[in-house]
Every structure is written in C-alpha cells, then in structure tokens.
Design a protein around this motif. Structure first.
Motif, short mmCIF file in Angstrom:
data_model
loop_
_atom_site.label_atom_id
_atom_site.label_comp_id
_atom_site.label_asym_id
_atom_site.label_seq_id
_atom_site.Cartn_x
_atom_site.Cartn_y
_atom_site.Cartn_z
N SER A 85 -1.85 -1.18 -5.14
CA SER A 85 -3.22 -1.63 -5.35
C SER A 85 -3.70 -2.43 -4.14
CB SER A 85 -3.31 -2.47 -6.62
OG SER A 85 -4.65 -2.77 -6.93
N GLU A 86 -2.86 -3.31 -3.63
CA GLU A 86 -3.21 -4.09 -2.44
C GLU A 86 -3.44 -3.18 -1.24
OE1 GLU A 86 -1.51 -8.06 -0.27
OE2 GLU A 86 -0.08 -6.43 -0.59
N GLN A 87 -2.58 -2.20 -1.07
CA GLN A 87 -2.71 -1.29 0.08
C GLN A 87 -3.99 -0.46 0.00
OE1 GLN A 87 1.01 0.84 1.21
NE2 GLN A 87 1.99 -0.54 -0.24
N PHE A 88 -4.40 -0.09 -1.21
CA PHE A 88 -5.64 0.67 -1.33
C PHE A 88 -6.85 -0.21 -1.01
CE2 PHE A 88 -9.17 2.68 -3.74
CZ PHE A 88 -9.24 3.83 -2.98
N GLU A 89 -6.79 -1.46 -1.40
CA GLU A 89 -7.88 -2.38 -1.02
C GLU A 89 -7.99 -2.47 0.50
OE1 GLU A 89 -10.10 -3.69 -3.01
OE2 GLU A 89 -9.14 -2.99 -4.85
N ILE A 90 -6.86 -2.48 1.19
CA ILE A 90 -6.87 -2.51 2.65
C ILE A 90 -7.48 -1.24 3.22
CG2 ILE A 90 -5.34 -2.47 4.68
CD1 ILE A 90 -3.52 -4.45 3.11
N PRO A 467 -10.47 -7.71 7.45
CA PRO A 467 -10.59 -9.17 7.45
C PRO A 467 -9.44 -9.92 6.79
CG PRO A 467 -12.68 -8.15 6.86
CD PRO A 467 -11.67 -7.05 6.90
N CYS A 468 -8.76 -9.30 5.83
CA CYS A 468 -7.69 -9.99 5.11
C CYS A 468 -6.32 -9.76 5.74
CB CYS A 468 -7.65 -9.55 3.65
SG CYS A 468 -7.20 -7.80 3.44
N TYR A 469 -6.27 -9.11 6.89
CA TYR A 469 -4.98 -8.75 7.50
C TYR A 469 -4.09 -9.99 7.64
CZ TYR A 469 -1.49 -7.17 10.83
OH TYR A 469 -0.30 -6.87 11.46
N GLY A 470 -2.84 -9.86 7.20
CA GLY A 470 -1.88 -10.95 7.28
C GLY A 470 -1.88 -11.86 6.07
N GLN A 471 -2.76 -11.61 5.11
CA GLN A 471 -2.83 -12.42 3.89
C GLN A 471 -2.54 -11.55 2.67
OE1 GLN A 471 -6.20 -15.44 3.98
NE2 GLN A 471 -6.95 -14.02 5.54
N SER A 472 -2.09 -12.18 1.62
CA SER A 472 -1.72 -11.46 0.41
C SER A 472 -2.87 -11.40 -0.59
CB SER A 472 -0.50 -12.12 -0.26
OG SER A 472 -0.24 -11.52 -1.51
N LEU A 473 -3.28 -10.20 -0.92
CA LEU A 473 -4.29 -10.03 -1.97
C LEU A 473 -3.67 -10.11 -3.36
CD1 LEU A 473 -6.46 -7.12 -0.48
CD2 LEU A 473 -6.76 -9.58 -0.24
N ILE A 474 -2.36 -10.03 -3.41
CA ILE A 474 -1.66 -10.15 -4.69
C ILE A 474 -1.60 -11.62 -5.10
CG2 ILE A 474 0.54 -9.79 -5.89
CD1 ILE A 474 1.06 -7.45 -3.95
N LYS A 475 -1.23 -12.48 -4.17
CA LYS A 475 -1.08 -13.90 -4.46
C LYS A 475 -2.40 -14.64 -4.44
CE LYS A 475 3.61 -14.03 -2.54
NZ LYS A 475 4.49 -14.61 -1.49
N ASN A 476 -3.32 -14.20 -3.59
CA ASN A 476 -4.60 -14.89 -3.42
C ASN A 476 -5.69 -14.14 -4.17
OD1 ASN A 476 -6.97 -16.14 -2.54
ND2 ASN A 476 -6.16 -16.51 -0.48
N GLY A 477 -5.85 -14.46 -5.44
CA GLY A 477 -6.81 -13.75 -6.28
C GLY A 477 -8.24 -13.92 -5.81
N LYS A 478 -8.58 -15.10 -5.33
CA LYS A 478 -9.94 -15.35 -4.85
C LYS A 478 -10.26 -14.46 -3.66
CE LYS A 478 -13.02 -19.02 -3.20
NZ LYS A 478 -13.13 -20.47 -2.87
N LEU A 479 -9.33 -14.36 -2.72
CA LEU A 479 -9.52 -13.51 -1.55
C LEU A 479 -9.63 -12.05 -1.96
CD1 LEU A 479 -9.64 -13.23 1.55
CD2 LEU A 479 -7.13 -12.99 1.52
#
Length: 497
Positions: A85-90, A467-479
């Motif tokens: 799911s995170e990879q598809f968001e990327i 823009p979110c490269y290097g950050q976790s969309l799994i851990k950072n729900g707000k991001l």
C-alpha cells in the motif's frame, strides 16, 4: 571520480513500465546521460504493461486477500499489505509529478478512481475477513475501509450479486479510494517523453541475442534488427534488463555469478469479458475473492470494472493456464531453452514441492468455457453465458531460485538481481510489479548507484518528484493522508471516502 558517478551510457532492455520508470528517473538524476531503449516488438508497452494483459488494479492491498495470509495461530499477517500500500502511494506521487509537469499527455487518461472490495462467503472466510479489517484499519492508509455482513448493504455495493440466496453468510469490505490503472498508457507516455530528450534513443524490433561484459567493465550488447535483418552491437556501462518474462533468458546470457540458480515458471491467463453494455453499466468496482488453494497470485478471482482507452469494460477472472512461453508473443521453446546446468536442480526441486500448483494449472487448462462461466456465477448469479466471451490475458513468469536448505523454491512477487559491480541489473517475477514500479526502481538505484543515492543532489531531485521520499507512510499517518490528498487532487481522482 567514483566509477558509479561516471556511468552515463545506459541501456534499457525492454520497453515496458519498468524500463520507462527507470529511464525517467535516470534522465532526471543524470541529465547528461545517453540512454538507449531496446524493444523486441515494434511497439512500446505491448507485453505485460499493456492494459489487456494485466488486471489494471492499482495494487494497494485494499482488496487483494493473498497479501494478508492467516498465520498458524489464527492471526492475519498484514506486513506485506502495508508495504504494498505504501509503495502504491509512492507510485501515485510519481505519476502526479509526471502529470503536473506535463511529462504525460494530459489528453490521455491513465488512472481512474474505482471502489476496491473484498467479497467472501462461509464462516471461516468471514472470520478471516473481519480479522483482516480490524488489523488493517489500525493504520491511516486503511482507516476509511468499510466492513459489512449485511446482505442489503453488500447488494448495494455489488448489484450484480442480486440473485444470491439471502440466507447465505457473506461479508465484504470496501475502499472508495481504489484505482484502475492503464499501465500501458503510462508506459507509452513516459517513453514518448524520454524519446524527445537529448541523448535518448528508442530502438524497436531489436532482438538481443548476447550480453557480455568486456575486460574494461563495459557491456557489449549484440542484436538483430528484426525487420531489416541487420546485425549490430552496442556498448553501455550500465544495463537494466526489464523484459518481463524475457528477463531470465537474457540474464543467463550475461554469465554473472549472481544469476546462477535462477529459473522461471511460466503461467498464462484468460479472462471472461462481458459484451453486454447494460450489465457493464450495473457494476462499478473491483471485487476480489479468495484464491483457490495452490493457485498463483495472478489467479485471484475478481469481477473487475476496467476503463481502457476511455471505454468502460467488465472482466472476470483471470483463469490460470500453462504455456512454455515466457512472453505472450514469445516462443513455445522459451522454458526449455532457459534450462541450464546451474538451474536444473532448483527447478526440479521446486516442481516436486509444488505438485498442488501443477495439479491446479492442469485443472484450469482442462476447463471448458462452460466451466469457467459456472465459476463466474458464484460472483454474478444471474449471468447469461451469451453475454460473455473468452479473452487471452498476459503471460507471467514466476521466479524459481536456488535454496540452500530446500534445493529450489518457487517465489511470487519480484526480485532484483544485480552484478557485484552494480553495472547490470535485471528484474525478475511478476505481481504486484507495475503498481510498485517506482519503489522497485528506487531500490534498484540504491543497489547499483549507492554513492549517488547518498548525495544531496540526488536526494533533493528524488524528493522533488516524490515529496515523502525517505519517510514512512506506514508509521506517519498524518503524512500518509497529506500525500494521498495531494496525489488524489493532481490525478483528478474522486475521494469518496
């Protein structure tokens, strides 16, 4: 200067979604590079990337039950679903960058919002689906998922289910932020942009028959122009093999030690395609069920709304089959010619351990059109056989690799194989491939261009695109919510959550 920084002569083998994605990334990161793209067919994105050869699902793990297996202790393992799911968001963020900067033709649609649903019946499957829902909705990327066991509510979600016995125990989940993606359109758009950049050349109808590294570290690529018969050679200091099912035989030609022990298991597919416009209009969702025991991931059944070149379609399947071809437009000798001393034992061991898969594929091949239609009726009880026709889907090659303990294992998913010096890499395997192409290619760059990837210049360039490269969309729900809202707006998707 570090040799990695000096690589400017790049060869991309295969004109599909992977080569196109890597080509755009490299041209942005190495603007002075020379890039040659070689394709065996006379058109771009015509094999696995073509819209009719894949499910078109933006694989975000919203509805694909095979990404969340039940563990031995009765829990649902969701780590793979979170990662996909995170990879598809990327991927969506990268496509939003391409669209916003007019790298893709704004008049050609390539992504549409469509509900993603999972649908099951029976006590055990309902228990599984509810546990899956409860586990996933702890994370921001899944918190809008809806769950229901109410017959009328599910009928409202899936009108074609009308006719099912109301006393049946059923359950479903729904995510309204799901997508249908035309990967062929994205591929052609990216390669059109690349072809107009200085230093980039596209070579269609070129069959590569040898890839050999010379003493200086450069790669010599021997090929034949299939229309003129001309034999020629080219040289590159970085080679990427992204030829779908054709990657394994090409990788074998490189003779890199890292390729030893790899083989391929080809799986073909078929769809039932609806030809009744009235039925097509009634359904607007991708409804995934549970795969049969022993079946490959590409065989997860789904009743599937597609938007292809502006036309709304309805498919059901895919039905798995077996072919010795590694590509839809390949040769029946592909499998046999891929067998060498280094992989014959892993392939035999993997075959012995996957007898259930072999039996499943044999059963699928033996099915008549009428048998396939009967399976459709478990999702669409009132279907009429005259409203459906059989279509050939794409060809996939699953990975077989050497294993120290078991001799050989059959792996699903994708894997990057690269030479020790990082001058050559190949992508093997299949689903969820195209949906996660951006993350896969970023991982490839990390393996093959590690010094560059640590540089401030490359980091800033990548963050400009993602823009979110290097950050976790799994851990950072707000991001995660911020990034999803941004890509939804730029890609003109309707957030109906």
């Amino acid at each position: 200067m570090n040799i990695i920084n000096s690589r400017q002569n790049i060869a991309l083998v295969g004109a599909g979604i992977m080569s196109a994605t890597l080509g755009v990334l490299l041209k942005k990161l190495l603007p002075n590079s020379k890039i040659d793209i070689y394709e065996r067919l006379d058109r771009v994105g015509a094999e696995s990337s073509d819209a009719w050869n894949n499910a078109g699902t933006g694989h975000s793990a919203f509805c694909e039950l095979n990404y969340t297996p039940m563990t031995d202790d009765g829990q649902v393992e969701i780590s793979k679903a979170l990662s996909i799911s995170e990879q598809f968001e990327i991927s969506k963020l990268f496509w939003a960058y391409l669209k916003k900067n007019k790298y893709l033709n704004p008049d050609i649609g390539f992504i549409n919002d469509i509900d993603h649903m999972s649908f099951v019946w029976g006590d055990a499957n309902i228990t599984f689906l509810k546990k899956r829902f409860e586990a996933l909705t702890n994370y921001a990327m899944f918190e809008d998922m809806k769950y229901s066991e109410n017959f009328d509510e599910i009928l409202d979600w899936i009108p074609l289910m009308n006719g099912r016995v109301r006393s049946d125990k059923i359950a479903a989940t729904k995510m309204s932020i799901g997508t249908d993606v035309n990967f062929g359109a994205i591929t052609r758009g990216m390669i059109d942009w690349l072809s107009n950049q200085e230093g980039v050349r596209l070579h269609l109808a070129h069959h590569i028959h040898e890839i050999e590294q010379e003493s200086g570290g450069w790669w010599k690529i021997d090929m034949k122009h299939l229309k003129t018969g001309e034999e020629k050679s080219a040289y590159a200091d970085f080679v990427f093999i992204g030829a779908g099912g054709g990657s394994i035989p090409l990788l074998e030609k490189t003779d890199i030690p890292e390729a030893r022990g790899y083989g391929g298991f080809p799986v073909s597919g078929q769809w039932l395609r609806c030809n009744n416009p009235e039925v097509i209009r009634q359904h607007e969702a991708k409804v995934y069920g549970k795969a049969a025991v022993g079946s490959p991931p590409m065989s997860v059944p789904h009743l599937d709304t597609r938007i292809i070149n502006g036309e709304r379609c309805l498919l059901f399947g895919p039905y798995a089959g077996f072919s010795t071809k590694f590509l839809k437009e390949g040769s029946f000798m592909d499998l046999f010619l891929s067998i060498e001393m280094h992989n014959v034992w892993p392939m035999l061991r993997a075959g012995i351990k996957n007898i259930d898969l072999t039996k499943y594929l044999i059963d699928q091949v033996r099915q008549s059109f009428e048998d396939k239609f009967e399976f459709l009726k478990s999702y669409y009880p009132e279907a009429r056989i005259e409203d459906w026709q059989l279509e050939i889907a794409g060809q996939r090659v699953q990975i077989i690799k050497k294993d120290k303990d078991e001799g050989g294992v059959l792996k699903f998913g994708t894997e990057i194989v690269s030479s020790q010096d990082g001058s050559l890499a190949a992508l093997l395997g299949a689903s969820p491939g195209a949906s996660t192409a951006v993350s896969i290619m970023l991982n490839l760059l990390q393996k093959c261009f590690p010094t560059n990837m640590e540089s401030k210049e490359w980091q800033e360039t990548i963050r400009h695109m993602i823009p979110c490269y290097g950050q976790s969309l799994i851990k950072n729900g707000k991001l995660c919510k911020q990034m999803r809202a941004y890509s939804t707006e730029v890609l003109n998707l309707q957030d109906r959550s």
